[in-house]
Design a protein around this motif. Sequence first.
Motif, mmCIF file in Angstrom:
data_model
loop_
_atom_site.group_PDB
_atom_site.id
_atom_site.type_symbol
_atom_site.label_atom_id
_atom_site.label_comp_id
_atom_site.label_asym_id
_atom_site.label_seq_id
_atom_site.Cartn_x
_atom_site.Cartn_y
_atom_site.Cartn_z
ATOM 1 N N TRP A 3 0.846 -1.197 0.000
ATOM 2 C CA TRP A 3 0.000 0.000 0.000
ATOM 3 C C TRP A 3 0.882 1.247 0.000
ATOM 4 C CZ3 TRP A 3 -0.559 4.241 3.117
ATOM 5 C CH2 TRP A 3 -1.694 5.021 2.897
ATOM 6 N N ARG A 4 1.884 1.267 0.842
ATOM 7 C CA ARG A 4 2.751 2.445 0.961
ATOM 8 C C ARG A 4 3.509 2.712 -0.336
ATOM 9 N NH1 ARG A 4 5.717 4.791 5.863
ATOM 10 N NH2 ARG A 4 4.015 3.695 6.821
ATOM 11 N N ALA A 5 4.050 1.669 -0.943
ATOM 12 C CA ALA A 5 4.775 1.835 -2.207
ATOM 13 C C ALA A 5 3.837 2.299 -3.309
ATOM 14 C CB ALA A 5 5.459 0.523 -2.597
ATOM 15 N N GLY A 6 2.632 1.756 -3.328
ATOM 16 C CA GLY A 6 1.648 2.170 -4.322
ATOM 17 C C GLY A 6 1.255 3.623 -4.165
ATOM 18 N N ARG A 7 1.056 4.040 -2.937
ATOM 19 C CA ARG A 7 0.687 5.439 -2.677
ATOM 20 C C ARG A 7 1.824 6.371 -3.096
ATOM 21 N NH1 ARG A 7 -4.438 6.893 -0.817
ATOM 22 N NH2 ARG A 7 -4.304 8.689 0.500
ATOM 23 N N ALA A 8 3.066 5.994 -2.832
ATOM 24 C CA ALA A 8 4.216 6.808 -3.240
ATOM 25 C C ALA A 8 4.305 6.880 -4.760
ATOM 26 C CB ALA A 8 5.506 6.227 -2.654
ATOM 27 N N TRP A 9 4.048 5.766 -5.443
ATOM 28 C CA TRP A 9 4.076 5.737 -6.902
ATOM 29 C C TRP A 9 3.014 6.661 -7.472
ATOM 30 C CZ3 TRP A 9 0.865 4.271 -10.916
ATOM 31 C CH2 TRP A 9 1.481 4.018 -12.145
ATOM 32 N N VAL A 10 1.789 6.582 -6.931
ATOM 33 C CA VAL A 10 0.697 7.456 -7.376
ATOM 34 C C VAL A 10 1.060 8.918 -7.116
ATOM 35 C CG1 VAL A 10 -1.687 8.159 -6.863
ATOM 36 C CG2 VAL A 10 -1.142 5.742 -7.180
ATOM 37 N N ARG A 11 1.543 9.211 -5.931
ATOM 38 C CA ARG A 11 1.919 10.591 -5.572
ATOM 39 C C ARG A 11 2.978 11.140 -6.535
ATOM 40 N NH1 ARG A 11 1.162 13.311 -1.015
ATOM 41 N NH2 ARG A 11 0.479 11.431 0.051
ATOM 42 N N HIS A 12 3.985 10.328 -6.840
ATOM 43 C CA HIS A 12 5.048 10.742 -7.751
ATOM 44 C C HIS A 12 4.484 11.091 -9.131
ATOM 45 C CE1 HIS A 12 8.798 10.718 -10.012
ATOM 46 N NE2 HIS A 12 8.182 9.911 -10.861
ATOM 47 N N ASN A 47 -7.777 8.750 -11.110
ATOM 48 C CA ASN A 47 -8.338 7.622 -10.391
ATOM 49 C C ASN A 47 -7.328 6.491 -10.479
ATOM 50 O OD1 ASN A 47 -10.097 6.094 -8.901
ATOM 51 N ND2 ASN A 47 -11.835 6.416 -10.270
ATOM 52 N N TRP A 48 -7.307 5.643 -9.474
ATOM 53 C CA TRP A 48 -6.386 4.524 -9.499
ATOM 54 C C TRP A 48 -7.048 3.301 -8.890
ATOM 55 C CZ3 TRP A 48 -5.515 8.902 -6.590
ATOM 56 C CH2 TRP A 48 -5.543 8.770 -5.199
ATOM 57 N N SER A 49 -6.492 2.162 -9.246
ATOM 58 C CA SER A 49 -6.988 0.884 -8.763
ATOM 59 C C SER A 49 -5.792 -0.033 -8.548
ATOM 60 C CB SER A 49 -7.931 0.279 -9.800
ATOM 61 O OG SER A 49 -8.419 -0.980 -9.359
ATOM 62 N N HIS A 50 -5.905 -0.926 -7.578
ATOM 63 C CA HIS A 50 -4.804 -1.857 -7.334
ATOM 64 C C HIS A 50 -5.350 -3.240 -7.000
ATOM 65 C CE1 HIS A 50 -5.461 -1.743 -2.967
ATOM 66 N NE2 HIS A 50 -5.764 -0.488 -3.181
ATOM 67 N N SER A 51 -4.571 -4.225 -7.342
ATOM 68 C CA SER A 51 -4.889 -5.604 -7.028
ATOM 69 C C SER A 51 -3.575 -6.357 -6.891
ATOM 70 C CB SER A 51 -5.738 -6.223 -8.139
ATOM 71 O OG SER A 51 -6.012 -7.578 -7.836
ATOM 72 N N GLY A 52 -3.296 -6.803 -5.701
ATOM 73 C CA GLY A 52 -2.027 -7.501 -5.452
ATOM 74 C C GLY A 52 -0.861 -6.609 -5.834
ATOM 75 N N PRO A 53 0.030 -7.093 -6.697
ATOM 76 C CA PRO A 53 1.203 -6.302 -7.066
ATOM 77 C C PRO A 53 0.926 -5.289 -8.178
ATOM 78 C CG PRO A 53 1.330 -8.417 -8.128
ATOM 79 C CD PRO A 53 0.098 -8.451 -7.240
ATOM 80 N N TRP A 54 -0.296 -5.260 -8.712
ATOM 81 C CA TRP A 54 -0.622 -4.399 -9.853
ATOM 82 C C TRP A 54 -1.298 -3.119 -9.421
ATOM 83 C CZ3 TRP A 54 1.709 -5.999 -14.040
ATOM 84 C CH2 TRP A 54 2.026 -7.340 -14.139
ATOM 85 N N LEU A 55 -0.971 -2.052 -10.119
ATOM 86 C CA LEU A 55 -1.574 -0.751 -9.853
ATOM 87 C C LEU A 55 -1.786 -0.039 -11.186
ATOM 88 C CD1 LEU A 55 -0.890 1.504 -6.935
ATOM 89 C CD2 LEU A 55 -0.909 2.553 -9.164
#
Length: 66
Positions: A3-12, A47-55
């Motif tokens: 979750w944290r890595a995904g949020r950082a990726w989205v923020r970037h 908008n974003w969506s995630h499932s397992g390792p995918w975002l």
Amino acid sequence: MTWRAGRAWVRHHLAEALDVAPASIVFVTDDRGRPRVLGAPASFDCNWSHSGPWLALAVSHHGRVG
């Protein structure tokens, strides 16, 4: 992806799209719980969506996505 890595990726990527520093991105939600970026131009949407390792991230400077 965590979750944290995904949020950082989205923020970037949102910061890059808005030409601002990643630390200046503030997420808020509308009355339906849909995320948006505080202070972004009215024409900007994301908008974003995630499932397992995918975002997936969708960004528009010309109106609503998703």
